[in-house]
Write an enzyme that holds these catalytic residues in place. Structure first.
Site, PDB file in Angstrom:
ATOM      1  N   ARG A   1     -12.854  -2.863  13.661  1.00 56.62           N
ATOM      2  CA  ARG A   1     -11.435  -2.935  13.244  1.00 56.62           C
ATOM      3  C   ARG A   1     -11.188  -4.266  12.535  1.00 56.62           C
ATOM      4  O   ARG A   1     -10.552  -4.321  11.482  1.00 56.62           O
ATOM      5  CB  ARG A   1     -10.495  -2.757  14.440  1.00 56.62           C
ATOM      6  CG  ARG A   1      -9.059  -3.148  14.116  1.00 56.62           C
ATOM      7  CD  ARG A   1      -7.987  -2.522  14.986  1.00 56.62           C
ATOM      8  NE  ARG A   1      -8.304  -2.490  16.397  1.00 56.62           N
ATOM      9  CZ  ARG A   1      -8.282  -3.567  17.217  1.00 56.62           C
ATOM     10  NH1 ARG A   1      -7.953  -4.763  16.755  1.00 56.62           N
ATOM     11  NH2 ARG A   1      -8.586  -3.439  18.489  1.00 56.62           N
TER      12      ARG A   1
ATOM     13  N   TYR B   1       6.936   5.560  -5.652  1.00 56.14           N
ATOM     14  CA  TYR B   1       6.310   6.735  -5.040  1.00 56.14           C
ATOM     15  C   TYR B   1       7.200   7.276  -3.897  1.00 56.14           C
ATOM     16  O   TYR B   1       7.764   6.486  -3.121  1.00 56.14           O
ATOM     17  CB  TYR B   1       4.931   6.316  -4.517  1.00 56.14           C
ATOM     18  CG  TYR B   1       4.217   7.360  -3.710  1.00 56.14           C
ATOM     19  CD1 TYR B   1       3.763   8.529  -4.311  1.00 56.14           C
ATOM     20  CD2 TYR B   1       3.997   7.184  -2.350  1.00 56.14           C
ATOM     21  CE1 TYR B   1       3.104   9.488  -3.565  1.00 56.14           C
ATOM     22  CE2 TYR B   1       3.341   8.140  -1.602  1.00 56.14           C
ATOM     23  CZ  TYR B   1       2.894   9.291  -2.214  1.00 56.14           C
ATOM     24  OH  TYR B   1       2.252  10.236  -1.477  1.00 56.14           O
TER      25      TYR B   1
ATOM     26  N   ASP C   1       2.705  -2.111  -6.730  1.00 51.99           N
ATOM     27  CA  ASP C   1       1.827  -0.967  -6.487  1.00 51.99           C
ATOM     28  C   ASP C   1       1.098  -0.706  -7.807  1.00 51.99           C
ATOM     29  O   ASP C   1       1.711  -0.269  -8.784  1.00 51.99           O
ATOM     30  CB  ASP C   1       2.688   0.228  -6.065  1.00 51.99           C
ATOM     31  CG  ASP C   1       1.857   1.440  -5.669  1.00 51.99           C
ATOM     32  OD1 ASP C   1       0.723   1.566  -6.178  1.00 51.99           O
ATOM     33  OD2 ASP C   1       2.343   2.257  -4.873  1.00 51.99           O
TER      34      ASP C   1
ATOM     35  N   LYS D   1      -6.494   7.553  -5.375  1.00 51.22           N
ATOM     36  CA  LYS D   1      -6.251   7.995  -6.744  1.00 51.22           C
ATOM     37  C   LYS D   1      -7.403   7.545  -7.651  1.00 51.22           C
ATOM     38  O   LYS D   1      -8.535   7.910  -7.426  1.00 51.22           O
ATOM     39  CB  LYS D   1      -4.890   7.488  -7.206  1.00 51.22           C
ATOM     40  CG  LYS D   1      -3.767   7.692  -6.160  1.00 51.22           C
ATOM     41  CD  LYS D   1      -3.450   9.138  -5.862  1.00 51.22           C
ATOM     42  CE  LYS D   1      -2.579   9.351  -4.631  1.00 51.22           C
ATOM     43  NZ  LYS D   1      -1.344   8.594  -4.568  1.00 51.22           N
TER      44      LYS D   1
HETATM   45  C1  LIG Z   1      -0.391   8.316  -3.571  1.00 55.21           C
HETATM   46  C2  LIG Z   1       0.351   7.066  -3.761  1.00 55.21           C
HETATM   47  C3  LIG Z   1       0.643   6.231  -2.670  1.00 55.21           C
HETATM   48  C4  LIG Z   1       0.287   6.597  -1.255  1.00 55.21           C
HETATM   49  O1  LIG Z   1      -1.071   6.602  -1.051  1.00 55.21           O
HETATM   50  P1  LIG Z   1      -1.840   7.538   0.043  1.00 55.21           P
HETATM   51  O2  LIG Z   1      -3.257   7.190  -0.163  1.00 55.21           O
HETATM   52  O3  LIG Z   1      -1.490   8.954  -0.301  1.00 55.21           O
HETATM   53  O4  LIG Z   1      -1.309   7.157   1.379  1.00 55.21           O
HETATM   54  C5  LIG Z   1       1.299   5.048  -2.936  1.00 55.21           C
HETATM   55  N1  LIG Z   1       1.667   4.705  -4.191  1.00 55.21           N
HETATM   56  C6  LIG Z   1       1.397   5.484  -5.248  1.00 55.21           C
HETATM   57  C7  LIG Z   1       1.825   5.040  -6.611  1.00 55.21           C
HETATM   58  C8  LIG Z   1       0.745   6.693  -5.077  1.00 55.21           C
HETATM   59  O5  LIG Z   1       0.507   7.465  -6.138  1.00 55.21           O
END
Ligand SMILES: *Cc1c(COP(=O)(O)O)cnc(C)c1O
Length: 380
Positions: free
Chosen positions: A46, A98, A170, A195
């Site tokens: 962890r 998001y 982000d 992604k």
């Molecule tokens: C998908 C996404 C998230 C969340 O990520 P997860 O891996 O699904 O928890 C956060 N920000 C953006 C821009 C995203 O496309």
């Protein structure tokens, strides 16, 4: 070393034990101590794990930050970062972030005494007006999901720095291949590695990159205290994905640009959202701060939600699915899928209509992709 080289060699590679070229998956919860009070660098997975460490070092180098941290999901990364704050603190967030980010802030963290203002981050004056004495964080997403709005990062960090407000971006959509936010003064970068960084739709993961030693210590503390870290196997998958990030991003962009130009001229399309188009309101800022425009294209179809549904049902190469950033092309309906967690009136206010469709343009042959769109649009 340049980006393409770092994507393959950053971190401790080859592994020092036997020289393994592929980073070994250290599938272990704990590590034997060398002596009482003396570890070999790791004690419990962890806190830290050697496979995870290579991924963390790689993402940190690509983002040109101080240190990286790998999380179980993008939301785990975001949940950890928001815990840098405490009850009574105020956050100004982009209004078009998001859907899951909006939900975490509005439906979870609000109950713990954090206060949020959601704002379109395109006006210096509007941001200044929203700042209160207890404002501690500015949270932005650019290009935003699913509207591909562009935020001028330097404008935001300039306002924040003068007042000692922490800035978070982000960077999931652009990836460090196209955008390096820390260069523009951002304090913390978050990612959904699910992604583009992983890129193959076979893992969920998240990451945070810090810009100072102080933030590194605080994020490391929270990751360990909250236990939001990624598993060794998932880290290995993301590492493998990142090795091809530069070639994938180039092709995602080339295909997305061709599709944006195709849709722009189509009689059944009302509006195309892609920062690479010179008609996009954020085009000039995107060009200034990014090396490329990314692989997501959104558009509004003429007519009603029925036309959007018909279009989505008729696609064959594009799959109807949430998420984005993988090699396979995906299409989705933000109002009922990725952004269903936003209330309807809120969606309407920020411009996510029922006719909006988001495409994650993959790496298939561009002629096959356009033929698929053409066939589906014919039925609308
Ligand atoms: C998908 C996404 C998230 C969340 O990520 P997860 O891996 O699904 O928890 C956060 N920000 C953006 C821009 C995203 O496309």
């Amino acid at each position: 070393m340049r980006f393409e080289t770092l994507a393959i060699h950053a971190g401790e590679r080859p592994d020092k034990t036997f020289g393994a070229i592929s980073v070994p998956i250290y599938q272990t919860s704990n590590f034997a101590f060398e002596d009482v009070g003396k570890t070999r660098g790791y004690d419990y997975s962890r806190t830290a794990n050697p496979t995870r460490k290579v991924l963390e070092d790689t993402i940190a180098r690509l983002e040109e930050g101080k240190a990286g941290f790998a999380f179980a999901t993008g939301m785990a990364a975001e949940a950890t970062v928001i815990h840098l704050l405490k009850a009574g603190d105020h956050v100004i967030s982009g209004d078009d972030v998001y859907g899951g980010t909006y939900r975490l802030f509005q439906n979870v963290m609000c109950d713990f005494g954090l206060e949020f203002t959601f704002l379109r981050m395109n006006s210096r004056e509007a941001i200044k007006r929203a700042i209160k004495p207890n404002t501690k964080m500015l949270w932005i997403e650019t290009p935003s999901n699913p509207l591909l709005n562009i935020v001028d990062i330097e404008m935001v960090t300039e306002v924040a720095k003068k007042r000692g407000i922490l800035t978070v971006i982000d960077n999931t959509f652009a990836t460090p291949y196209f955008l390096k936010p820390i260069k523009y003064g951002i304090d913390l970068v978050v990612h959904s590695t699910t992604k583009y960084l992983n890129g193959h739709c076979d893992v969920v993961g998240g990451a945070v990159v810090t810009s100072t030693d102080e933030l590194t210590q605080r994020v490391q503390f929270l990751l360990n205290a909250m236990g939001t870290c990624a598993s060794p196997f998932d880290c290995w998958l993301v590492l493998r994905g990142i090795e091809t990030l530069p070639v994938r991003m180039k092709q995602h962009e080339e295909n997305a640009m061709a599709i944006a130009n195709y849709l722009k001229k189509h009689s059944k399309v009302k509006k195309v959202f892609y920062p690479g188009l010179d008609t996009h309101p954020g085009h000039d800022i995107a060009k200034k701060q990014m090396k490329g425009f990314g692989g997501v294209v959104s558009f509004e179809i003429k007519g009603s939600i029925e036309n959007a549904n018909t279009f989505l049902r008729r696609l064959a190469v594009f799959s109807l699915a949430e998420s984005l950033g993988g090699v396979a092309s995906l299409a989705e309906h933000p109002a009922t899928m990725s952004h269903a967690s936003m209330p309807q009136d809120y969606r309407a206010k920020i411009g996510i209509t029922d006719e909006l469709i988001r495409l994650s343009v993959g790496l298939e042959n561009i002629d096959d992709l356009i033929a698929d769109l053409e066939k589906a649009l014919k039925h609308c």
